[in-house]
Design an enzyme around this catalytic site. Structure first.
Site, mmCIF file in Angstrom:
data_model
loop_
_atom_site.group_PDB
_atom_site.id
_atom_site.type_symbol
_atom_site.label_atom_id
_atom_site.label_comp_id
_atom_site.label_asym_id
_atom_site.label_seq_id
_atom_site.Cartn_x
_atom_site.Cartn_y
_atom_site.Cartn_z
ATOM 1 N N GLY A 107 80.058 44.294 35.293
ATOM 2 C CA GLY A 107 79.631 44.582 36.647
ATOM 3 C C GLY A 107 79.273 43.369 37.486
ATOM 4 N N HIS A 162 72.009 35.337 38.157
ATOM 5 C CA HIS A 162 70.959 35.999 38.930
ATOM 6 C C HIS A 162 70.492 37.245 38.184
ATOM 7 C CE1 HIS A 162 74.733 37.846 40.274
ATOM 8 N NE2 HIS A 162 74.038 38.930 40.568
ATOM 9 N N HIS A 195 68.819 41.029 38.951
ATOM 10 C CA HIS A 195 68.543 42.041 39.974
ATOM 11 C C HIS A 195 67.178 42.665 39.713
ATOM 12 C CE1 HIS A 195 72.775 42.499 41.451
ATOM 13 N NE2 HIS A 195 73.016 42.005 40.256
ATOM 14 N N HIS A 224 77.254 33.398 39.846
ATOM 15 C CA HIS A 224 76.125 32.476 39.823
ATOM 16 C C HIS A 224 75.011 33.293 39.177
ATOM 17 C CE1 HIS A 224 73.582 29.168 41.605
ATOM 18 N NE2 HIS A 224 72.681 30.027 41.187
ATOM 19 N N ASP A 256 69.304 41.836 48.353
ATOM 20 C CA ASP A 256 70.724 42.083 48.133
ATOM 21 C C ASP A 256 71.344 42.613 49.426
ATOM 22 O OD1 ASP A 256 73.223 43.561 47.235
ATOM 23 O OD2 ASP A 256 72.564 42.710 45.337
#
Length: 93
Positions: free
Chosen positions: A71, A78, A80, A76, A13
């Protein structure tokens, strides 16, 4: 690039919220994780995120943000991977 195969890429990130903050991104494009309707596809995504997370740290958090109110800032799909805290107060995201 941390990892790549036929279905996924994993990158760091650019604005990390943890000492280890990776993004598991499916190559098949959907805007939000809750737009995945195939249980097998959803399962593979979470299994891949778990596999990569276990390689990075013994303890970790997997997060999927859905929509602006949830949030999500990049539209796209994903997952975390957040890890690497020492157990201090910064681990309370």
């Amino acid at each position: 690039m941390v990892y790549e195969d036929a279905e996924y890429i994993v990158i760091r990130d650019i604005a990390p919220k943890a000492p280890i903050h990776l993004l598991v991104i499916p190559k098949r494009v959907t805007a939000r994780v809750d737009e995945i309707t195939d249980p097998g596809e959803m399962g593979r995504l979470w299994l891949k995120a778990t596999e990569i997370a276990r390689q990075q740290a013994p303890d970790y958090r997997l997060v999927a943000n859905c929509g602006p109110g949830g949030g999500q800032m990049v539209f796209h799909t994903h997952i975390h991977i957040l890890a690497g805290w020492d157990g201090g107060p910064e681990s309370d995201l």
